[in-house]
Scaffold this motif. Structure first.
Motif, PDB file in Angstrom:
ATOM      1  N   TRP A 172      -0.331  11.881  42.429  1.00 12.71           N
ATOM      2  CA  TRP A 172       0.580  11.034  43.215  1.00 12.71           C
ATOM      3  C   TRP A 172       1.936  10.923  42.524  1.00 12.71           C
ATOM      4  O   TRP A 172       2.978  11.085  43.158  1.00 12.71           O
ATOM      5  CB  TRP A 172      -0.041   9.641  43.400  1.00 12.71           C
ATOM      6  CG  TRP A 172       0.794   8.742  44.245  1.00 12.71           C
ATOM      7  CD1 TRP A 172       0.743   8.604  45.598  1.00 12.71           C
ATOM      8  CD2 TRP A 172       1.847   7.865  43.799  1.00 12.71           C
ATOM      9  NE1 TRP A 172       1.692   7.705  46.017  1.00 12.71           N
ATOM     10  CE2 TRP A 172       2.372   7.242  44.946  1.00 12.71           C
ATOM     11  CE3 TRP A 172       2.383   7.564  42.557  1.00 12.71           C
ATOM     12  CZ2 TRP A 172       3.418   6.323  44.876  1.00 12.71           C
ATOM     13  CZ3 TRP A 172       3.421   6.654  42.481  1.00 12.71           C
ATOM     14  CH2 TRP A 172       3.924   6.042  43.634  1.00 12.71           C
ATOM     15  N   GLU A 173       1.904  10.659  41.227  1.00 13.91           N
ATOM     16  CA  GLU A 173       3.165  10.542  40.481  1.00 13.91           C
ATOM     17  C   GLU A 173       3.973  11.837  40.553  1.00 13.91           C
ATOM     18  O   GLU A 173       5.175  11.829  40.760  1.00 13.91           O
ATOM     19  CB  GLU A 173       2.871  10.254  39.006  1.00 13.91           C
ATOM     20  CG  GLU A 173       2.839   8.800  38.659  1.00 13.91           C
ATOM     21  CD  GLU A 173       2.792   8.597  37.154  1.00 13.91           C
ATOM     22  OE1 GLU A 173       3.068   7.480  36.726  1.00 13.91           O
ATOM     23  OE2 GLU A 173       2.479   9.546  36.404  1.00 13.91           O
ATOM     24  N   THR A 174       3.251  12.955  40.354  1.00 15.86           N
ATOM     25  CA  THR A 174       3.946  14.239  40.355  1.00 15.86           C
ATOM     26  C   THR A 174       4.592  14.495  41.715  1.00 15.86           C
ATOM     27  O   THR A 174       5.719  14.974  41.799  1.00 15.86           O
ATOM     28  CB  THR A 174       2.963  15.373  40.020  1.00 15.86           C
ATOM     29  OG1 THR A 174       2.273  15.012  38.828  1.00 15.86           O
ATOM     30  CG2 THR A 174       3.683  16.672  39.793  1.00 15.86           C
TER      31      THR A 174
ATOM     32  N   PHE B 131       5.285  12.173  44.247  1.00 12.23           N
ATOM     33  CA  PHE B 131       6.164  11.179  44.854  1.00 12.23           C
ATOM     34  C   PHE B 131       7.097  10.486  43.886  1.00 12.23           C
ATOM     35  O   PHE B 131       8.029   9.801  44.295  1.00 12.23           O
ATOM     36  CB  PHE B 131       5.333  10.129  45.596  1.00 12.23           C
ATOM     37  CG  PHE B 131       4.603  10.704  46.761  1.00 12.23           C
ATOM     38  CD1 PHE B 131       5.313  11.233  47.831  1.00 12.23           C
ATOM     39  CD2 PHE B 131       3.232  10.735  46.786  1.00 12.23           C
ATOM     40  CE1 PHE B 131       4.647  11.775  48.903  1.00 12.23           C
ATOM     41  CE2 PHE B 131       2.560  11.279  47.860  1.00 12.23           C
ATOM     42  CZ  PHE B 131       3.264  11.800  48.920  1.00 12.23           C
ATOM     43  N   SER B 132       6.828  10.615  42.589  1.00 13.83           N
ATOM     44  CA  SER B 132       7.741   9.986  41.645  1.00 13.83           C
ATOM     45  C   SER B 132       8.604  11.063  40.993  1.00 13.83           C
ATOM     46  O   SER B 132       9.790  10.886  40.778  1.00 13.83           O
ATOM     47  CB  SER B 132       6.935   9.209  40.608  1.00 13.83           C
ATOM     48  OG  SER B 132       7.791   8.544  39.735  1.00 13.83           O
ATOM     49  N   TYR B 133       7.998  12.209  40.709  1.00 19.29           N
ATOM     50  CA  TYR B 133       8.763  13.317  40.117  1.00 19.29           C
ATOM     51  C   TYR B 133       9.226  14.305  41.183  1.00 19.29           C
ATOM     52  O   TYR B 133       9.982  15.214  40.899  1.00 19.29           O
ATOM     53  CB  TYR B 133       7.918  14.080  39.088  1.00 19.29           C
ATOM     54  CG  TYR B 133       7.206  13.227  38.084  1.00 19.29           C
ATOM     55  CD1 TYR B 133       7.697  11.973  37.730  1.00 19.29           C
ATOM     56  CD2 TYR B 133       6.043  13.671  37.475  1.00 19.29           C
ATOM     57  CE1 TYR B 133       7.029  11.195  36.802  1.00 19.29           C
ATOM     58  CE2 TYR B 133       5.376  12.886  36.551  1.00 19.29           C
ATOM     59  CZ  TYR B 133       5.869  11.644  36.222  1.00 19.29           C
ATOM     60  OH  TYR B 133       5.198  10.879  35.318  1.00 19.29           O
ATOM     61  N   PHE B 134       8.723  14.147  42.392  1.00 16.58           N
ATOM     62  CA  PHE B 134       9.061  15.047  43.498  1.00 16.58           C
ATOM     63  C   PHE B 134       8.826  16.506  43.163  1.00 16.58           C
ATOM     64  O   PHE B 134       9.599  17.368  43.539  1.00 16.58           O
ATOM     65  CB  PHE B 134      10.498  14.826  43.962  1.00 16.58           C
ATOM     66  CG  PHE B 134      10.647  13.525  44.667  1.00 16.58           C
ATOM     67  CD1 PHE B 134      10.244  13.398  45.975  1.00 16.58           C
ATOM     68  CD2 PHE B 134      11.144  12.421  44.014  1.00 16.58           C
ATOM     69  CE1 PHE B 134      10.333  12.185  46.627  1.00 16.58           C
ATOM     70  CE2 PHE B 134      11.240  11.198  44.655  1.00 16.58           C
ATOM     71  CZ  PHE B 134      10.828  11.084  45.965  1.00 16.58           C
TER      72      PHE B 134
END
Lengths: 297, 422
Positions: free
Chosen positions: A256-258, A260-263
């Motif tokens: 999820w982080e990769t 939506f946070s790191y795009f």
């Protein structure tokens, strides 16, 4: 004669496909196609306004394998699965055996066990956030009565992952208990009577009759627990956000982080493919390994 | 429903020939916004939107509360990707590089047309504009903006023999005060280190005389001696001076800990001010963060962005909405309801806010601190760069790494990520 036979067979085949069609269409749209597209995407580099996306083969995968965080997150997830699956199954089974016995207030007991399952995970996590708060939280208030020092459960790498594991078990065990409870009630009472007549102890009855008869349920619960050990990450958002310093980060949260946070969608796709491959493999092993030991009636 | 009805009626009246502007047709705007602090704030936003629609009957606004900053970014961007309408949004001020990279937003320089609008764009506090300004263009306009302030429990100060009107002004004084406040079940100071550890660390670094990134988001200075020293000081609050609990401190529950008297001082966003005021059963003070080499805090919070993928009429309507939402009266109301900084000097000249601060001077601290505030950490590849710093900070605070080693690692990671942008 022969031609009408063939005609009949073709008709049956068509029926078969028609019956399969709804499931097939749904699965294709929502499972197979996304899987294939994730696989395809994982071979490309990330698109930014400066660098257009290009085919890079397995580079995303080699980058992942070189990333120490990947290995840490994977290890975390292994510990998480390795503890939550057996512990919640054992607790679920014991609760079910207890809640199945003829005793006063057993409806109340069943409801009490099942309550955590009915709460949404986010709500449960918010409850536990305050349980875990150092000093003023429920847990420290209780241990404080015995003179224990306050512990920063979520705030130190040694305990953060375990704190997450406890919440998961608390949440899951009641759910699995329901399946065991249902299965226990299908065991015919004459088996028990026969066992008593034969002079079998309670333990022998449990080990030789109840547990084997529960095996199909155990397999079902195990596969569910395994899937959940990858899938269930809602509480991470509330409790630790994977911290401190990645100590409680699990694979899906990192995906999820990769994404939506790191795009970095291609990297997230590569991670997804890896997780799918491992899950598929484990499911096959479970089915294979346990098939011989399961007695379906 | 009601709102849309009034909108329709209004539009038909306009269309009938009363001072009708060029756009006689109804315009519908969809706006996402986050709320990152406590309190029933969606109602406040809804109230503002209703006021706007009353003044602009030909514009309908769907204001959608989308969770915290991360959730809002995800919601807005996925809406845009899937072709759902979204013309504007309030998002993290530090999302600007990511939005630029994905080519999603338009600069306000292209949107302002009249002299009056140019003045409007210049009307905000400069410190609040720096995060939204990249390559000399303004991409984000301040809405819910904050700095970090020091909250302290005046009753406890008195009890510990400290002057409640004289909060610590330097790092050393904060340690001294912390030691005086420390009791059996009471800590001197708490600085949150989950959620936004990089943000708090930035405050320490600024106070130690170093800004962590350059203006164009292409360089970071995590491993500078000042930054290393700043992280060592933060860690030593617990490890050496024992005035702060060990491990990380939870962002979400810290306010509760302060309200329950678990700590004499806390660092937190000024966005929590009104919630603390409503719930504290003791006398509390608010002060600027203590200084070492200098005073300072990073700014924080959310900006308005206008999306590229919208018609010219929609962009005009978005401008109207943003101008309305950032007008002094609304800025004052928003500041009173939350504790966020009034975004323009004019907001502090409104009667509402003047009356409010007469009665509650603590509300002025965040504004005064803007003088010494700098932009929040934001670079290209901002998610990963920030995460590298977060991990470094948390690993030091939990005692698993030394400041120098952790920050050099974060630095080399950030350097690798940013190489492509230099």
């Amino acid at each position: 004669m022969i031609s009408s036979d063939r005609h009949e067979r073709r008709r049956m085949a068509m029926y078969g496909w028609m019956l399969l069609a709804p499931a097939l269409i749904m699965l294709t749209t929502f499972a197979f196609l996304p899987t294939v597209s994730a696989l395809w995407r994982s071979f490309f580099s990330r698109e930014t306004s400066r660098n257009p996306s290009e085919f890079i083969g397995l580079e995303n995968y080699t980058y992942l394998f070189q990333d120490p965080i990947f290995w840490q997150v994977a290890t975390n997830n292994l510990i998480y699965a390795g503890v939550t699956i057996p512990v919640s199954i054992v607790i679920a089974l014991s609760m079910a055996l207890w809640a199945n016995s003829k005793m006063q207030g057993r409806t109340f007991l069943r409801i009490a066990y099942f309550t955590p399952t009915m709460l949404p995970m986010i709500a449960a996590a918010n409850l536990w956030l305050f349980f875990y708060t150092p000093d003023i939280g429920l847990i420290d208030s209780i241990t404080g009565l015995f003179g224990a020092e306050p512990v920063n459960w979520l705030g130190q790498p040694e305990t953060a992952l375990w704190a997450i594991i406890v919440v998961t078990i608390w949440k899951e065990a009641g759910f699995y208990m329901i399946f065991y409870l249902a299965a226990l009630q299908t065991i015919p009472p004459d088996l028990r009577e026969a066992a008593i007549i034969e002079g079998a102890s309670r333990w022998t009855y449990l080990r030789r009759i109840v547990l084997p008869l529960l095996m199909p349920t155990t397999l079902f619960v195990m596969i569910n627990a395994m899937i959940n050990s990858v899938k269930l990450i809602d509480h991470l958002f509330i409790l630790t956000k994977g911290g401190p310093n990645n100590a409680s980060k699990l694979l899906l949260y990192w995906i999820w982080e990769t994404a939506f946070s790191y795009f970095d969608r291609p990297m997230a796709a590569a991670l997804t493919v890896l997780v799918l491959a491992v899950l598929g493999l484990v499911a096959i092993l479970q089915f294979r390994g346990l098939e011989g030991r399961i007695h379906y009636r | 429903m009601n709102r849309q009805l009034t909108g329709l009626l209004g539009a038909s009246v306009l269309a009938a020939g009363l001072a009708a502007p060029a756009a006689a047709e109804d315009i519908e705007l969809t706006m996402y916004y986050p709320i990152a602090v406590g309190g029933p704030l969606t109602e406040v936003v809804d109230g503002m939107i209703a006021g706007f629609e009353e003044e602009n009957p030909d514009i309908t606004v769907n204001a959608i509360y989308a969770g915290n900053y991360d959730d809002t970014r995800v919601r807005a961007i996925s809406a845009l990707e899937s072709g759902e309408p979204a013309q504007l949004s309030v998002m993290f001020s530090i999302d600007v590089y990511e939005l630029l990279e994905q080519d999603l937003i338009v600069p306000f320089d292209d949107l302002v047309e009249t002299e009056e609008e140019k003045e409007w764009l210049d009307s905000f506090y400069p410190a609040l504009m720096s995060n939204g300004t990249v390559d000399d263009k303004v991409w984000g306009v301040p809405f819910q903006r904050s700095t970090i302030v020091l909250y302290y429990n005046k009753d406890m100060f008195e009890e510990a023999g400290l002057d409640p009107e004289d909060p610590p002004e330097t790092w050393d004084e904060m340690v001294e005060a912390g030691k005086a406040l420390r009791g059996d079940d009471r800590w001197g100071v708490m600085v949150p280190s989950t959620g936004y550890p990089y943000w708090m660390f930035q405050a320490f670094a600024i106070q130690n005389g170093i800004e962590l990134m350059n203006e164009n988001g292409t360089e970071v200075y995590f491993d500078s001696p000042e930054a290393i020293e700043a992280l060592a000081y933060w860690r030593d609050l617990s490890a050496e001076h024992d005035v702060m609990p060990g491990g990380t401190i939870e962002w979400g529950t810290l306010r509760q800990a302060f309200l329950e008297g678990q700590t004499g001082m806390m660092w937190h966003t000024t966005g929590n001010l009104t919630a603390v005021r409503n719930e504290a059963d003791f006398d509390f003070g608010v002060a600027m963060l203590p200084a070492n080499e200098r005073q300072g805090s990073p700014t924080g919070g959310g900006n308005f962005y206008v999306f590229k993928d919208s018609t010219e009429e929609e962009q005009r309507a978005s401008m109207e909405l943003i101008k309305y939402m950032t007008a002094p009266e609304r800025a004052a109301e928003w500041s009173i309801e939350t504790g966020y900084v009034g975004i323009s000097p004019a907001a502090y000249e409104t009667e509402a806010l003047q009356d409010y601060v007469d009665d509650f001077p603590q509300a002025l601290v965040a504004r005064d601190q803007l003088e010494v505030a700098v932009a929040e950490l934001s670079t290209y590849e901002t998610g990963r760069v920030r995460e590298a710093l977060n991990n470094a900070v948390q690993s030091v605070l939990t005692g698993s790494a030394e400041p120098e080693e952790a920050l050099s690692q974060a630095q080399s990671k950030a350097d690798r990520l940013l190489r492509a942008y230099r």
